[in-house]
Design an enzyme around this catalytic site. Structure first.
Site, PDB file in Angstrom:
ATOM      1  N   ARG A 106      -1.602 -14.778 -16.297  1.00 34.43           N
ATOM      2  CA  ARG A 106      -1.621 -13.619 -17.204  1.00 34.43           C
ATOM      3  C   ARG A 106      -0.491 -13.741 -18.224  1.00 34.43           C
ATOM      4  NH1 ARG A 106      -1.552  -9.882 -12.350  1.00 34.43           N
ATOM      5  NH2 ARG A 106      -3.706  -9.842 -11.618  1.00 34.43           N
TER       6      ARG A 106
ATOM      7  N   GLU B 289       4.430  -6.828   2.703  1.00 38.15           N
ATOM      8  CA  GLU B 289       3.624  -5.667   2.330  1.00 38.15           C
ATOM      9  C   GLU B 289       2.803  -5.158   3.507  1.00 38.15           C
ATOM     10  OE1 GLU B 289       2.128  -6.186  -2.023  1.00 38.15           O
ATOM     11  OE2 GLU B 289       2.757  -8.149  -1.334  1.00 38.15           O
TER      12      GLU B 289
ATOM     13  N   ASN C 191      -6.823  -5.652   3.814  1.00 41.97           N
ATOM     14  CA  ASN C 191      -6.790  -5.755   2.355  1.00 41.97           C
ATOM     15  C   ASN C 191      -8.139  -6.337   1.926  1.00 41.97           C
ATOM     16  OD1 ASN C 191      -6.297  -6.293  -0.301  1.00 41.97           O
ATOM     17  ND2 ASN C 191      -4.433  -7.494   0.047  1.00 41.97           N
TER      18      ASN C 191
ATOM     19  N   HIS D 209       2.195  -3.443  -7.223  1.00 41.01           N
ATOM     20  CA  HIS D 209       3.134  -4.048  -6.256  1.00 41.01           C
ATOM     21  C   HIS D 209       4.097  -3.009  -5.670  1.00 41.01           C
ATOM     22  CE1 HIS D 209       2.776  -8.035  -8.719  1.00 41.01           C
ATOM     23  NE2 HIS D 209       1.933  -8.071  -7.705  1.00 41.01           N
TER      24      HIS D 209
ATOM     25  N   ARG E   5      -4.853  -1.363   2.304  1.00 38.82           N
ATOM     26  CA  ARG E   5      -4.191  -1.515   1.010  1.00 38.82           C
ATOM     27  C   ARG E   5      -5.165  -0.994  -0.040  1.00 38.82           C
ATOM     28  NH1 ARG E   5      -3.545  -6.402  -2.961  1.00 38.82           N
ATOM     29  NH2 ARG E   5      -1.985  -5.494  -4.304  1.00 38.82           N
TER      30      ARG E   5
END
Ligand code: AMP
Length: 402
Positions: A244, A389, A7, A183, A94
């Protein structure tokens, strides 16, 4: 078969080496501060149930140097886990944004790299880093097939009424302005794990997945497929997150620019980095906010947690209606979802009218296992499913290269 999962960020590389014969993680690490005067590599190997950590501090000029060091650590006789880098059978990357081009994982070739480049306007911070990661890994592990696993791919099954915004048609047709969602690897992994846990076929499984970590998103899963998700064109939309804002009146940026004379960059920075839980409380880590709520009964912390949980409840209602069929489960996952009984309780406590009810004696204990925390009366199961993941990327990499 051993799969190296990578990643790549703009100044970091996260990696895991997974032995697919038993899906075990044999090494993992993080290369940080690439391009700065002093970089750092934290490398771990897992041997006979033990974890051994090595830390290296050194200048890491670029991603090539970073990944060269990872290859050297993986093959190091003292701290490594393989003798030769040729033991890495495949590399799974990823990839953040695949736009509408990718609804599944793909073996990387020049066309795929070009397609990821074409999606740069949609993910200007992430896709360029992903491309660098792919180019560097292709050089270093030149014997191994490279596979891209997209964060957006799982949500490509959304129907048009869910992914389109009510904006002029040409913004979608010419500029790709639509909901993509993120996601996806996590929503896919936890929904499949939950269906298996409940003994249901994935094609018959309906659920709402709640991925709440630093970033946060929910997905409506019908017959095992994503039919809606809360993040949109970018990860800013939807739930309240660490920093956020999530959903808000789309005219607020206009208000800030015209009345407060904020610049476009200041507004962008504020909505992505200074809002959410940080904007409300000054802190973005939920552990700190929960501490203030529990120990000091801090009213600001209490309000922030209630706002956070309320937003999730609203999406549960919306997604139940979107699925419009009996729901098997709601699924909590990621840093907050897996570890916060307070948030799980706040989300679920007023949902008994829907058949969602927690058993506090199952909700409170900590565990790293998949578990059912609902009361015996509940019609809809509430599950906690630890996400993975990296394992999902490794599984898809294996599947793609056959
Ligand atoms: P993730 O992005 O999935 O790694 O999640 C990271 C976030 O999970 C952190 O920023 C924390 O806010 C949250 N988190 C981790 N552990 C806990 C915990 N025990 N209780 C509440 N929140 C937690």
């Amino acid at each position: 078969m051993k799969v190296l999962v990578i990643n790549t960020g703009s100044s970091s590389i996260k990696y895991q080496l997974i032995d697919m014969s038993n899906e075990s993680n044999i090494a993992a690490g993080l290369v940080e501060k690439i391009g700065e005067a002093q970089g750092r590599i934290k490398h771990k190997r897992f041997i006979n149930g033990q974890e051994e950590e090595t830390v290296k501090v050194l200048p890491i000029e670029n991603h090539q140097v970073g990944l060269d060091n990872v290859a050297a650590l993986l093959t190091d006789p003292k701290v490594g886990v393989i003798k030769d880098k040729k033991e890495v059978d495949a590399v799974g990357h990823r990839a953040v944004h695949g736009g509408e081009k990718f609804n599944h994982s793909v073996k990387i070739d020049n066309n795929v790299i070009q397609a990821i480049k074409d999606c740069v306007p949609l993910a200007p911070l992430h896709n360029p880093a992903n491309i660098v990661g792919i180019e560097v890994a292709t050089k270093i592990f030149d014997h191994a097939p490279q596979v891209a696993v997209f964060d957006t791919a799982f949500h490509q099954t959304m129907p048009e009424e869910a992914y389109r915004y009510a904006l002029p048609e040409k913004l979608y047709k010419e500029n790709g302005v639509r909901r993509y969602g993120f996601h996806g690897t996590s929503h896919l992994y936890v929904s499949h794990a939950a269906a298996k846990f409940l003994g249901k076929k994935i094609e018959d499984f309906n659920a709402i997945t709640i991925h709440i970590g630093n970033g946060a998103s929910m997905a409506a899963i019908k017959h095992g497929k994503s039919i809606d998700t809360s993040m949109g064109l970018t990860p800013l939309e939807g739930l309240i997150m660490g920093t956020r804002s999530g959903d808000m009146d789309p005219a607020i940026p206009y208000f800030l620019q015209s009345n407060l004379k904020m610049t476009f960059e200041e507004v962008n920075q504020m909505l992505n980095k200074e809002s959410g839980m940080k904007g409300i409380t000054g802190k973005n880590d939920l552990r700190d906010i929960e501490d203030a709520y529990e120990k000091e009964h801090c009213p600001i912390a209490t309000r922030a947690l209630e706002m956070y949980a309320y937003r999730i409840r609203k999406y549960i209602g919306a997604y139940y209606a979107a699925i419009a069929a009996p729901l098997d489960a709601i699924i909590f996952t990621a840093g907050v979802g897996e570890n916060s009984p307070i948030i799980r309780n706040m989300v679920c406590k007023e949902l008994s009218c829907f058949g969602i009810e927690l058993d506090e004696s199952k909700n409170a204990p900590r565990s790293k296992e998949i578990r059912d925390i609902s009361s015996p009366n509940a019609k809809i199961k509430t599950l906690v499913v630890p996400t993975n993941e990296e394992l999902e990327i490794a599984r898809q990499t294996k599947e793609v290269i056959g």
